[in-house]
Design an enzyme around this catalytic site. Structure first.
Site, PDB file in Angstrom:
ATOM      1  N   THR A 187       9.609  77.763  25.442  1.00 43.02           N
ATOM      2  CA  THR A 187       8.670  77.949  26.537  1.00 43.02           C
ATOM      3  C   THR A 187       9.402  77.537  27.797  1.00 43.02           C
ATOM      4  OG1 THR A 187       6.830  77.498  25.104  1.00 43.02           O
ATOM      5  CG2 THR A 187       6.455  77.141  27.441  1.00 43.02           C
ATOM      6  N   ASP A 233       0.173  80.720  17.199  1.00 41.13           N
ATOM      7  CA  ASP A 233      -0.700  79.788  17.927  1.00 41.13           C
ATOM      8  C   ASP A 233      -2.162  79.953  17.527  1.00 41.13           C
ATOM      9  OD1 ASP A 233       1.194  78.328  19.237  1.00 41.13           O
ATOM     10  OD2 ASP A 233       0.977  79.321  21.160  1.00 41.13           O
TER      11      ASP A 233
END
Ligand code: DON
Length: 577
Positions: free
Chosen positions: A383, A425
């Site tokens: 990320t 996720d």
């Protein structure tokens, strides 16, 4: 010492150790704060930060610059910067307007609740690797939408630095070489191997990386906007790759993708204002709930004492129990956002904290599915966050991701980018831990067209006088929430300079597994033994070789401008003028 003065002291101290070239130029790698009088950009890549400054100097505002940085990161930081993933952007314009843009990936129309479960309803690996791991990418639509609403320069000017970097190439740095080496097992399985692992070896620092296919894609976007990605040749390349490898994303999914403007969350802490990202990220709610609970203990005990660690861990535990059980895509079910971020709710939560003992997570989980916990897997580093402040005081805080390192590993060779593995996720098997050890519920189960719950927490803070004070966010899955909270506490509660607050050792608590993690050196022996007596099972963080708990990218106000801080835990660059 005032905040601004202590920032300056930290900068001077840091620059005293910097090579002369760095001290002269307002750019830095991680760990060296940079100051500038007018504007500042921080990101995981000094080339991308420079792209942001180029666009600011060409007359662009913070949103133009943020979009330029986002596209440049897709070129220079392929493990995390992306056009094949998604993200969140929090904006505050100098005139006081605020906005929050959700361009999280969406599950394809053919996705289903059970798609990642085996016959025993356990989650397999397919949500993390290969064609089915990807949600429909949102990054391009998000960045274009933000630019259309707030940008000033033509899109082609904003994309120019990224196109140049892809077409003419750039020199690979040690960070990229290192990450390619670390993930060569994954990359080698897919089409990206040819470019990134020529002859089976990762590109070396010092080599030039030219990405002609990516340059073509960026040019198509510059010319046709969103349609340059979601329709036409690029869309066909994605859909073809998916069809070939058993993925579910179709041309219709791509054409139908849309980002969503959300109402930004606004919280407060002892007179400071926190502007944060609402769902489909859990980041803002969880940060604000934690701070609201802590506000009841005034003042907090000294940082990293047993007393403060206990209160912080208990506040985080409560906020994470709520997060894991109650949050998901707001377009699929009404979420208790107002309740979770309200002061009365925090008061009630604070009242359940024992002054002397840890509360076992299972005691708090009456609303949550109980589950066996497992140790979190190594922290992915895929990320990235960037913050921008322009000369007028407009501010943008953006976190974007492919989820794991190089996403699903799948590389769309004809168009030059990696696809995300964001499907992991979701609660791919509700009640069981995902790749981060997070145990999440039905609210976050897979469904067609749904956005998976995130922990990303792009945040903007105003000081007690209502002035723009901080623009920050980070990378590190759920550790983003705990790290952002601790940096905010460093500045707002303890009066630390921004660099000191970012560089300070951190702890991490996410309710499940019921283990208090800490960075080496964060807690001394006396504090640790006290915490054990209080009922904690502290353990050194082993998410990464450095044992780091997230990485932060932040900008803060100083007396005479801005300080840009790239975490000492990562590479990157701050650039300003
Ligand atoms: O959205 C999320 O919460 C995760 N996909 C973020 C992953 C992450 O931060 C990994 N990076 N270091």
């Amino acid at each position: 010492m005032t905040l601004a003065r202590s920032v300056r002291a930290a900068c001077i101290a840091a620059l005293a150790f910097a090579p002369a070239a760095l001290a002269q130029a307002p750019r830095a790698t991680g760990g060296i704060p940079v100051t500038a009088p007018h504007a500042m950009v921080v990101s995981n890549s000094d080339l991308a930060s420079a792209a942001g400054v180029e666009v600011l100097k060409a007359g662009g505002n913070a949103v133009d610059a943020a979009v330029a940085v986002g596209f440049a990161l897709a070129v220079t930081y392929p493990e995390a910067g992306n056009i094949g993933g998604g993200g969140f952007m929090v904006i505050r314009m100098a005139d006081g307007r605020t906005a929050a843009l959700d361009y999280r990936e969406m599950a394809p129309a053919l996705a289903s609740r059970e798609m990642f479960m085996d016959s025993a309803s356990r989650a397999g690996k397919a949500s993390q690797e290969g064609a089915r791991a990807s949600g429909v990418p949102g990054s391009v639509a998000g960045m274009i939408t933000a630019h259309m609403e707030f940008g000033r320069l033509p899109l082609s000017r904003v994309l120019a630095p990224a196109i140049r970097l892809a077409e003419k190439g750039f020199v690979v740095d040690t960070a990229l070489e290192h990450s390619l080496r670390g993930e060569s097992r994954l990359i080698t399985k897919f089409a990206g191997a040819k470019l990134f692992l020529p002859n089976g070896e990762p590109l070396h620092a010092g080599q030039k990386l030219v990405q002609p296919a990516l340059a073509r894609t960026l040019k198509a976007i510059a010319a046709r906007g969103k349609r340059g990605f979601y329709e036409g040749e690029v869309a066909k390349a994605i859909a073809e790759e998916q069809r070939h490898d058993g993925g579910l994303i179709t041309l219709e999914d791509l054409k139908g993708y849309h980002p969503a403007w959300r109402e930004p969350l606004v919280g407060s802490y002892r007179g400071w204002t926190i502007i944060a990202m609402p769902p489909s990220s859990s980041g803002g709610i969880t940060v604000i709930e934690t701070l609201n609970i802590l506000e009841h203990f005034a003042p907090l005990p000294p940082a990293r004492s047993a007393g403060e660690t206990h209160l912080l861990a208990e506040a985080l535990r409560r906020a994470f129990v709520d997060r894991n059980a109650l949050l998901g895509d707001p377009d699929f079910a009404p979420l208790p956002v107002l309740r979770l971020t309200s002061k009365p709710y925090a008061r009630a939560q604070a009242a359940t904290i024992s002054p002397n003992f840890a509360t076992p997570t299972s005691d708090l989980e009456s609303r949550a599915p109980s589950a066996e916990s497992r140790a979190p897997s190594p922290e992915p580093t895929n990320t990235t966050h960037y913050s921008v402040v322009d000369a007028k005081g407009n501010a943008v805080s953006t976190t974007t991701t492919l989820n794991d390192l190089y996403g699903s590993g799948v590389y769309v060779a004809a168009a030059g980018f990696f696809l995300n593995d964001e499907m992991d996720d979701f609660a791919t098997a509700p009640g069981q831990p995902n790749g981060y050890g997070l145990v999440q519920g039905e609210r976050n189960a897979v469904a067609p067209g749904k956005r998976m719950l995130s922990a990303m927490a792009p945040t903007i803070v105003l000081d007690t006088a209502g002035r723009l004070a901080l623009v920050l966010g980070g990378r590190g899955g759920p550790r983003i929430i705990t790290a952002v909270t601790q940096v905010l506490l460093g500045v707002m509660e303890y009066g630390q300079s921004l660099p000191d607050a970012v560089f300070a050792p951190r702890i991490h608590e996410q309710a499940r597994p019921d283990t208090l993690r800490y960075e080496e050196g964060a807690l001394d022996a006396a504090v640790l033994s006290k915490l054990v007596m209080m009922g904690y099972t502290p353990a050194v963080a082993t998410f990464q070789p450095g044992g780091y708990i997230a990485r932060i990218f932040a900008i803060g106000r100083t007396d005479d401008g801005w300080v840009g801080v790239v975490d000492r835990r990562t590479s990157g660059g701050a650039a300003g003028y």
